[in-house]
Motif scaffolding. Structure first.
Motif, PDB file in Angstrom:
ATOM      1  N   CYS A  28       0.850  -1.195   0.000  1.00 36.52           N
ATOM      2  CA  CYS A  28       0.000   0.000   0.000  1.00 36.52           C
ATOM      3  C   CYS A  28       0.884   1.242   0.000  1.00 36.52           C
ATOM      4  O   CYS A  28       1.767   1.373   0.836  1.00 36.52           O
ATOM      5  CB  CYS A  28      -0.898  -0.011   1.230  1.00 36.52           C
ATOM      6  SG  CYS A  28      -1.757   1.537   1.467  1.00 36.52           S
ATOM      7  N   CYS A  36      -5.897  -2.572  -0.111  1.00 40.70           N
ATOM      8  CA  CYS A  36      -5.017  -2.649   1.039  1.00 40.70           C
ATOM      9  C   CYS A  36      -5.746  -3.430   2.121  1.00 40.70           C
ATOM     10  O   CYS A  36      -6.908  -3.155   2.412  1.00 40.70           O
ATOM     11  CB  CYS A  36      -4.707  -1.236   1.537  1.00 40.70           C
ATOM     12  SG  CYS A  36      -3.878  -1.222   3.113  1.00 40.70           S
ATOM     13  N   CYS A  79      -5.107   0.981   8.008  1.00 43.41           N
ATOM     14  CA  CYS A  79      -4.475   1.834   6.998  1.00 43.41           C
ATOM     15  C   CYS A  79      -5.053   3.243   7.103  1.00 43.41           C
ATOM     16  O   CYS A  79      -6.254   3.431   6.976  1.00 43.41           O
ATOM     17  CB  CYS A  79      -4.730   1.280   5.603  1.00 43.41           C
ATOM     18  SG  CYS A  79      -4.157   2.373   4.300  1.00 43.41           S
TER      19      CYS A  79
HETATM   20 ZN    ZN Z   1      -2.851   0.886   3.326  1.00 43.18          ZN
END
Ligand code: ZN
Ligand code: AMP
Length: 671
Positions: free
Chosen positions: A407, A425, A430
């Motif tokens: 990512c 991702c 995240c």
């Molecule tokens: Zn990510």
């Protein structure tokens, strides 16, 4: 001053207004003036002078009120009487035929015709008239709530401020700037060293949102009317009838043509695709609607768009340019989307410097490389995209693009699930997707948590104070007050705003969760059909699809949402925090559940939107025309033909007093 001079003035004013209105109509609606501009100005000056002398004779619908005046601080919010939906799109004849097939199937054998109209590339607006006067104009906003732009709309010379109809009516139309007016405006701006507008639509949007109506007045906005949403005293059978009625009232109505079947529709679309440049305003396609209004009712709508209409979008305009680079951006759902960074080009009136490449497969399929010369277009005239690579332009220096295996935001692992085109991702914390989903959660239509904006969310994530939106409810003031720009007072405010959001309605919570494809409209529908999140969680895709307005895409997305372990954990933390994950007791006591009401005639104690609210709060529905499925007709003074229809069908008829009793008795006994 004597009474007679004032009486004389009043007469003169009245006569002048009538004359001016007539010339405005000829000039702006019919495009066929019968006097010179100078003569027209003279009439106006006379009226202005008289009104200055007798200011108490000025009325809101006088032609002098078009010039604009006071400057507003902000626009008031206006709740729409019925949701302003979008339109489904068709991009070719095949799509139109598919649409026709669906219509045919849903109408099971009934005869129908179409009406085709220009799809004007402007801004939609709704207008209300009452007692013969233009009373309210509003923008579409989010479809549920728009902004009051009455003052700016009064400056639109083709919009009558006064009509020969006492009843209450609500209309819709498209505000736009003619190409010639747009050009003139940009020339003026160039001369004054101001930035020019990219296209007529942007210029119209900027003018409609002017807080100073004097500026709006200088912009020469236009409007074309394309729909009548409600009429308190009359019924219509067809859209064509509505058009001729509105035309007779002096409105400038949208161009339209009837078509006996879909092949005739396709021909009309093809004609205008060739001929669109001949118009002095921009159209981005055509709108195809069912002519018969009761058939429209029968077809109904999904949460997003009516089933009785479709927009045919012209193919986008195209240009060639060079791809300088390919970047990855990350969406709320964690999807890695490749974006082409372009050598900027002018396209359909605006400058384009980025184009979406959708996903890895698209890049491979089109063999797009960094450094390629490509043909770009605006899809549906919004997001630019790459049509194809001009391979003859290659010199060997182009670089093949590879999807990253990490990512780009958090460095987490990315996966591309079997059978899916999208790479995501997988890191549940995240920051990129977290931030987006939390922003959605706190947004106004969702949990409406004031004071939690992008900057604060970023800090909270960076300092590991939260991982997702459920964590907001476990924040303490001590966590907050040392953050940038926070301090005692604002951290207290944040805690309070978070606390207050626990009171939000169930449907807003459903919307806030951020389930893909579940917008505010779908959330409302879900809340009407399920009493709690637990009930919803247990529903199968088939059960969900059985609900009229829920299609397979939404159903699957809901089922998928509840399948994910992380989301279930999130819900249990929301539950622990005390968020409303079921309907309130009182919300359940819907004593009008499932009942359909129709209103006709004028009511003394309520406005139309009030009765609609009352009925809907109690679980009932207010619909616009009488059918065998109607449960009650509420008849006010001077009822229309709905009254006769109801009688014929043996539907129970209530007086306004009886309706009042029904609402008031029930709601008090059930408390
Ligand atoms: Zn990510
Ligand atoms: P879309 O936003 O692409 O889903 O299309 C719906 C919008 O088309 C409406 O909100 C209107 O602003 C616009 N529109 C333009 N012309 C028409 C028309 N003749 N009938 C209905 N909508 C129209």
């Amino acid at each position: 001053m004597t009474k007679t001079t004032k009486e004389k003035a009043e007469k003169k004013i009245k006569a002048l207004r009538e004359k001016i209105r007539e010339h405005e109509y000829k000039y702006f609606v019919l495009d066929d003036p019968s006097i010179s501009d100078a003569e027209f100005d003279q009439l106006m000056q006379k009226l202005i002078k008289l009104e200055e002398e007798f200011p108490d004779l000025i009325t809101e619908d006088s032609p002098t009120q078009r010039v604009g005046g006071e400057v507003l601080d902000e626009f008031e919010k206006v709740e729409h009487s019925s949701t302003m939906l979008s339109l489904d799109n068709a991009f070719d004849a095949g799509d139109l035929r598919d649409f026709d097939q669906r219509v045919q199937k849903n109408l099971s054998g009934e005869d129908y015709q179409y009406v085709v109209e220009h799809k004007i590339d402007g801004l939609s607006a709704v207008m209300r008239y009452r007692n013969g006067s233009f009373e309210l104009g509003a923008t579409r906003g989010n479809g549920e709530v728009g902004e009051d732009i009455t003052k700016n709309m009064k400056t639109i010379r083709s919009l009558p401020l006064k009509i020969d109809e006492e009843a209450e009516l609500e209309l819709r139309g498209e505000i736009y700037l003619a190409k010639s007016d747009f050009q003139r405006l940009n020339e003026e701006r160039l001369e004054n060293d101001q930035d020019t507008f990219a296209n007529p639509r942007n210029a119209a949007a900027g003018s409609v949102r002017q807080l100073d109506s004097k500026i709006a007045a200088q912009r020469s906005l236009s409007i074309l009317i394309y729909d009548l949403i409600s009429h308190s005293a009359r019924e219509f059978e067809t859209h064509l009838e509505v058009f001729s009625y509105l035309k007779e009232l002096g409105f400038k109505v949208n161009w339209h043509q009837s078509a006996a079947d879909i092949e005739a529709v396709i021909e009309i679309c093809e004609h205008w695709q060739e001929d669109r440049e001949s118009l002095d305003f921009e159209i981005d396609g055509l709108v195809i609607k069912i002519n018969n209004l009761s058939l429209r009712e029968k077809l109904g709508s999904t949460a997003r768009s009516p089933r009785w209409a479709i927009a045919y979008k012209f193919p986008a305009q195209q240009k060639t340019t060079v791809i300088k680079d390919i970047e990855i951006s990350l969406g709320r759902t964690g999807a890695l989307t490749p974006t082409a960074i372009l050598e900027p080009v002018e396209l359909a009136g605006s400058t384009v410097s980025r184009a979406t490449l959708h996903n890895e497969d698209e890049i491979k399929r089109k063999d797009i490389r960094i450094g390629d010369t490509v043909l770009v277009q605006k899809a549906g005239d919004i997001i630019p995209e790459v049509v194809k690579v001009i391979k003859e332009e290659r010199d060997g220096s182009e670089k093949v693009f590879e999807m990253p295996d990490q990512c780009p935001v958090c460095g987490g692992e990315v996966i591309r699930p079997e059978g899916e085109a999208v790479t995501r991702c997988t890191n549940i914390s995240c920051p990129a997707q977290r931030k987006e989903s939390i922003l959605h959660f706190v947004s106004r239509d969702a949990m409406n948590i004031d004071g939690v904006g992008p900057a604060l969310i970023e800090q909270l994530l960076e300092n590991n104070l939260i991982e997702d939106y459920a964590d907001l409810y476990f924040l303490k003031q001590s966590h907050l007050k040392d953050l940038d720009r926070m301090g005692e007072k604002s951290s207290q405010n944040v805690i309070e705003a978070v606390e207050a959001s626990k009171d939000r309605d169930f449907f807003r919570v459903l919307y806030a969760l951020g389930i893909r494809h579940v917008g505010i409209g779908a959330a409302r529908i879900l809340a009407a059909n399920f009493n709690s999140i637990d009930e919803l969680q247990e529903a199968s895709a088939e059960e969900l699809e059985a609900i009229d307005e829920i299609g397979p895409v939404i159903a699957e997305s809901i089922v998928g949402f509840f399948k994910e372990r992380h989301n279930r954990d999130l819900l249990s933390r929301l539950k622990q925090a005390g968020i409303r994950l079921q309907k309130e007791e009182e919300e359940k006591e819907k004593f009008l559940e499932g009942l359909k009401f129709v209103f006709t005639g004028s009511l003394n104690n309520y406005s139309r939107s009030e009765v609609k609210d009352l009925v809907e709060k109690a679980g009932g529905r207010s619909v616009s025309s009488v059918s065998s499925k109607t449960d009650y007709l509420v008849a006010g003074d001077n009822p229309g033909s709905k009254y006769d229809q109801a009688q014929e069908l043996g539907i129970e008829i209530l007086t306004e007093a009886e309706f009042k009793n029904l609402i008031e008795e029930k709601s008090s006994t059930e408390k």
